[in-house]
Design a protein around this motif. Structure first.
Motif, PDB file in Angstrom:
ATOM      1  N   ARG A 123     -28.330 -48.510  -3.287  1.00  0.00           N
ATOM      2  CA  ARG A 123     -28.083 -47.548  -2.217  1.00  0.00           C
ATOM      3  C   ARG A 123     -29.019 -47.786  -1.025  1.00  0.00           C
ATOM      4  N   LEU A 124     -30.298 -48.087  -1.300  1.00  0.00           N
ATOM      5  CA  LEU A 124     -31.278 -48.187  -0.227  1.00  0.00           C
ATOM      6  C   LEU A 124     -31.182 -49.494   0.541  1.00  0.00           C
ATOM      7  N   SER A 125     -31.028 -50.606  -0.196  1.00  0.00           N
ATOM      8  CA  SER A 125     -31.098 -51.914   0.461  1.00  0.00           C
ATOM      9  C   SER A 125     -29.830 -52.738   0.317  1.00  0.00           C
ATOM     10  N   GLY A 126     -28.913 -52.299  -0.523  1.00  0.00           N
ATOM     11  CA  GLY A 126     -27.702 -53.074  -0.754  1.00  0.00           C
ATOM     12  C   GLY A 126     -27.902 -54.232  -1.698  1.00  0.00           C
ATOM     13  N   ARG A 127     -29.107 -54.382  -2.249  1.00  0.00           N
ATOM     14  CA  ARG A 127     -29.382 -55.484  -3.180  1.00  0.00           C
ATOM     15  C   ARG A 127     -28.969 -55.105  -4.597  1.00  0.00           C
ATOM     16  N   TYR A 128     -28.372 -56.053  -5.306  1.00  0.00           N
ATOM     17  CA  TYR A 128     -27.979 -55.855  -6.702  1.00  0.00           C
ATOM     18  C   TYR A 128     -29.135 -56.340  -7.578  1.00  0.00           C
ATOM     19  N   VAL A 129     -29.838 -55.383  -8.208  1.00  0.00           N
ATOM     20  CA  VAL A 129     -30.986 -55.708  -9.066  1.00  0.00           C
ATOM     21  C   VAL A 129     -30.679 -55.211 -10.474  1.00  0.00           C
ATOM     22  N   ALA A 130     -30.660 -56.117 -11.431  1.00  0.00           N
ATOM     23  CA  ALA A 130     -30.396 -55.735 -12.823  1.00  0.00           C
ATOM     24  C   ALA A 130     -31.424 -54.711 -13.280  1.00  0.00           C
ATOM     25  N   ASP A 131     -30.961 -53.689 -14.000  1.00  0.00           N
ATOM     26  CA  ASP A 131     -31.860 -52.594 -14.367  1.00  0.00           C
ATOM     27  C   ASP A 131     -31.399 -51.947 -15.673  1.00  0.00           C
ATOM     28  N   ALA A 132     -32.372 -51.386 -16.382  1.00  0.00           N
ATOM     29  CA  ALA A 132     -32.071 -50.582 -17.581  1.00  0.00           C
ATOM     30  C   ALA A 132     -33.126 -49.487 -17.675  1.00  0.00           C
ATOM     31  N   GLN A 133     -33.353 -48.793 -16.566  1.00  0.00           N
ATOM     32  CA  GLN A 133     -34.364 -47.739 -16.535  1.00  0.00           C
ATOM     33  C   GLN A 133     -34.122 -46.702 -17.617  1.00  0.00           C
ATOM     34  N   HIS A 134     -32.857 -46.395 -17.881  1.00  0.00           N
ATOM     35  CA  HIS A 134     -32.487 -45.441 -18.919  1.00  0.00           C
ATOM     36  C   HIS A 134     -31.513 -46.099 -19.887  1.00  0.00           C
ATOM     37  N   PRO A 135     -31.515 -45.701 -21.159  1.00  0.00           N
ATOM     38  CA  PRO A 135     -30.482 -46.183 -22.078  1.00  0.00           C
ATOM     39  C   PRO A 135     -29.098 -45.794 -21.565  1.00  0.00           C
ATOM     40  N   PRO A 136     -28.030 -46.431 -22.056  1.00  0.00           N
ATOM     41  CA  PRO A 136     -26.744 -46.349 -21.366  1.00  0.00           C
ATOM     42  C   PRO A 136     -25.826 -45.191 -21.743  1.00  0.00           C
ATOM     43  N   LEU A 137     -26.079 -44.480 -22.850  1.00  0.00           N
ATOM     44  CA  LEU A 137     -25.045 -43.598 -23.381  1.00  0.00           C
ATOM     45  C   LEU A 137     -24.648 -42.496 -22.401  1.00  0.00           C
ATOM     46  N   THR A 138     -25.608 -41.889 -21.721  1.00  0.00           N
ATOM     47  CA  THR A 138     -25.272 -40.803 -20.794  1.00  0.00           C
ATOM     48  C   THR A 138     -24.314 -41.281 -19.713  1.00  0.00           C
ATOM     49  N   SER A 139     -24.627 -42.413 -19.093  1.00  0.00           N
ATOM     50  CA  SER A 139     -23.750 -42.930 -18.040  1.00  0.00           C
ATOM     51  C   SER A 139     -22.432 -43.454 -18.607  1.00  0.00           C
ATOM     52  N   LEU A 140     -22.463 -44.003 -19.821  1.00  0.00           N
ATOM     53  CA  LEU A 140     -21.209 -44.459 -20.435  1.00  0.00           C
ATOM     54  C   LEU A 140     -20.257 -43.286 -20.653  1.00  0.00           C
ATOM     55  N   LEU A 141     -20.777 -42.159 -21.105  1.00  0.00           N
ATOM     56  CA  LEU A 141     -19.928 -40.983 -21.293  1.00  0.00           C
ATOM     57  C   LEU A 141     -19.421 -40.451 -19.959  1.00  0.00           C
ATOM     58  N   LEU A 142     -20.297 -40.443 -18.954  1.00  0.00           N
ATOM     59  CA  LEU A 142     -19.869 -39.981 -17.629  1.00  0.00           C
ATOM     60  C   LEU A 142     -18.855 -40.928 -16.993  1.00  0.00           C
ATOM     61  N   ALA A 143     -18.822 -42.174 -17.466  1.00  0.00           N
ATOM     62  CA  ALA A 143     -17.843 -43.128 -16.944  1.00  0.00           C
ATOM     63  C   ALA A 143     -16.420 -42.777 -17.375  1.00  0.00           C
ATOM     64  N   VAL A 144     -16.275 -41.938 -18.409  1.00  0.00           N
ATOM     65  CA  VAL A 144     -14.937 -41.541 -18.858  1.00  0.00           C
ATOM     66  C   VAL A 144     -14.184 -40.818 -17.741  1.00  0.00           C
ATOM     67  N   PRO A 145     -14.729 -39.740 -17.155  1.00  0.00           N
ATOM     68  CA  PRO A 145     -14.005 -39.142 -16.023  1.00  0.00           C
ATOM     69  C   PRO A 145     -13.919 -40.078 -14.822  1.00  0.00           C
ATOM     70  N   SER A 146     -14.934 -40.946 -14.640  1.00  0.00           N
ATOM     71  CA  SER A 146     -14.877 -41.889 -13.517  1.00  0.00           C
ATOM     72  C   SER A 146     -13.680 -42.819 -13.650  1.00  0.00           C
ATOM     73  N   LEU A 147     -13.418 -43.300 -14.866  1.00  0.00           N
ATOM     74  CA  LEU A 147     -12.272 -44.179 -15.098  1.00  0.00           C
ATOM     75  C   LEU A 147     -10.950 -43.464 -14.843  1.00  0.00           C
ATOM     76  N   LEU A 148     -10.954 -42.137 -14.973  1.00  0.00           N
ATOM     77  CA  LEU A 148      -9.747 -41.346 -14.732  1.00  0.00           C
ATOM     78  C   LEU A 148      -9.630 -40.919 -13.276  1.00  0.00           C
ATOM     79  N   GLY A 149     -10.571 -41.371 -12.447  1.00  0.00           N
ATOM     80  CA  GLY A 149     -10.510 -41.058 -11.027  1.00  0.00           C
ATOM     81  C   GLY A 149     -11.391 -39.915 -10.586  1.00  0.00           C
ATOM     82  N   PHE A 150     -12.091 -39.284 -11.512  1.00  0.00           N
ATOM     83  CA  PHE A 150     -12.975 -38.164 -11.168  1.00  0.00           C
ATOM     84  C   PHE A 150     -14.396 -38.700 -10.991  1.00  0.00           C
TER      85      PHE A 150
END
Length: 467
Positions: A88-115
């Motif tokens: 968001r700040l610089s437009g650079r793609y930097v690989a990251d794993a600051q947090h484990p993935p499950l929370t964002s993976l679950l939130l990706a469910v509505p994202s995949l449905l367009g929400f």
């Protein structure tokens, strides 16, 4: 586990042989029980949505909620797992794993449905919170019977500690959900001790680790002792059960671990966030004074600029924290005590709820949650006593609070870390409440029967006695 059986006046069930008596999870009328759970879930959802729209809607998306929200949308768009702040700040793609993935993976469910909006993720997070109510109800039913399950569900629906984080879009929601699951899975394994139950336990452990990295300690605190201490099971079978649980867990986390090992310079497994977390919690500002046991940005500001690559940054921050710990080891007992006290609400509790406002928690609700926590903690001690007297396994309920406390001592103390232990606190309190209600109901039922029988006897002997 000793079954809890309702005792009707006829005493028919009590007279059945023990092998014929129904298990705790099957007493009563299942359809009615599930309808009760559904009603409680609707209440819990209503509370969470009211909290969202009355207090939190249209708040700024920042900090960890921004990370989970943006990571979910990036993953749903097929862009992998970059650092969303950097993108968001610089437009650079930097690989990251600051947090484990499950929370964002679950939130990706509505994202995949367009929400993809933040409000959509907030509502979905509230639904995940309702899922925790269901799991707590099922766990309570298996531990001590249907009444305990409904009581636990009722507490989980209204207790702020179970829902304060849900609309905030934090990993504490998935931490609560997965810890409720692993408690249920542990009791299921303790009941049946089969390979399917061991696999289910291993899968729950993997989910917990992918929600909160520090809870990987549950492998040593819960899973290994629960399986290896299974009484009446031959050692060869115990080894097989443990192997199944371990293999299931490893297979479930392997894709995330393999992905991390392929994209960072230094070995990273579940998260690259340990170093940065330690860096803000081990410095003069957190070892004494007002912020004792908490965290402070002053810790990081005193350090040289870290590397940009995330695994190298993690190593840099870890080494800086380890050096400070070694040089100030004499302060560790006081710091550890303060951290534990902050997490469990007994060290500067009103200061802690004010500090929690940095995570957008409303101060008034945090205060209500703190007072409610104190009540539940006292009642939960009674639940420990009840289960011990019934010779019901306590480890599945105590393992998460123990693990959480160990992690708190290592990292820092805060209200949000306690979230993963809330299902255990709720379940222990529900056990105590239903046990006390049962003890009170016995004399009242006996007195009502005595009065009814007396009235019948008098009406039989006195034709003029009103009936």
């Amino acid at each position: 586990m000793s079954p809890e059986v309702s005792e009707p006046a006829s005493g028919v069930i009590a007279a059945l042989p023990s092998a014929a008596q129904p298990a705790p999870g099957r007493v009563g009328r299942p359809r009615r029980w599930y309808l009760g759970v559904a009603a409680i879930c609707l209440l819990g959802l209503g509370i969470r949505l009211f909290y969202l729209f009355h207090w939190l809607h249209l708040t700024a998306v920042q900090g960890d909620p921004f990370y989970y929200h943006e990571a979910a949308n990036l993953f749903a768009d097929g862009r992998g797992w970059p650092d969303p702040y950097e993108l968001r700040l610089s437009g650079r793609y930097v690989a990251d794993a600051q947090h484990p993935p499950l929370t964002s993976l679950l939130l990706a469910v509505p994202s995949l449905l367009g929400f993809t909006g933040f409000l959509s993720h907030q509502v979905f997070s509230c639904l995940l919170g309702v899922g925790s109510i269901v799991l707590v109800a099922l766990a309570g039913r298996r531990i001590a019977g249907p009444a305990t399950g409904l009581t636990a569900a009722g507490i989980a629906a209204v207790y702020p500690g179970m829902w304060l984080n849900d609309p905030l879009v934090m990993s504490e929601t998935t931490g609560i959900l997965t810890c409720a699951w692993i408690i249920l899975a542990a009791y299921r394994f303790a009941d049946r001790r089969g390979f399917a139950e061991a696999a289910w336990l291993g899968l729950a452990l993997a989910a917990v680790m992918l929600a909160r990295a520090e809870l990987a300690l549950l492998a040593l605190v819960l899973v290994v002792p629960l399986v290896t201490m299974a009484r009446g099971v031959p050692w060869r079978r115990r080894a097989g059960l443990l192997a199944v649980a371990a293999a299931t867990s490893v297979v479930a986390v392997a894709p995330w671990v393999g992905y991390n090992l392929s994209r960072f310079h230094e070995p990273e497994y579940l998260s690259t966030g340990l170093g940065s977390t330690l860096a803000v919690t081990h410095c003069p500002a957190t070892y004494s004074g007002r912020d004792l046991g908490w965290w402070s940005f002053d810790c990081v500001l005193a350090l040289p600029s870290p590397p940009q690559e995330r695994s190298e940054r993690d190593v840099f921050y870890r080494h800086a924290a380890y050096d400070y710990i070694r040089d100030h080891s004499d302060r560790l007992p006081a710091v550890a005590a303060a951290r534990l006290g902050r997490t469990w609400g007994v060290y500067h509790p009103w200061q802690q709820v004010r500090l929690d406002t940095i995570e957008l928690r409303p101060l008034s609700l945090s205060r209500i949650g703190m007072v409610t926590l104190w009540v539940l903690e006292v009642v939960a001690v009674g639940g420990v006593v009840v289960l011990r007297r019934r010779r019901t396994a306590l480890l599945p309920l105590l393992a998460v609070p123990i693990t959480l406390s160990l992690a708190t001592v290592i990292v820092y103390g805060t209200t949000r870390f306690r979230a993963a232990a809330e299902p255990a606190v709720v379940l222990l309190a529900a056990v105590a409440i239903t046990a006390a209600a049962g003890r009170l109901a016995g004399p009242l039922r006996s007195r009502a029967t005595w009065i009814t029988n007396g009235q019948r006897a008098r009406s039989d002997t006195d034709p003029g006695y009103p009936t």
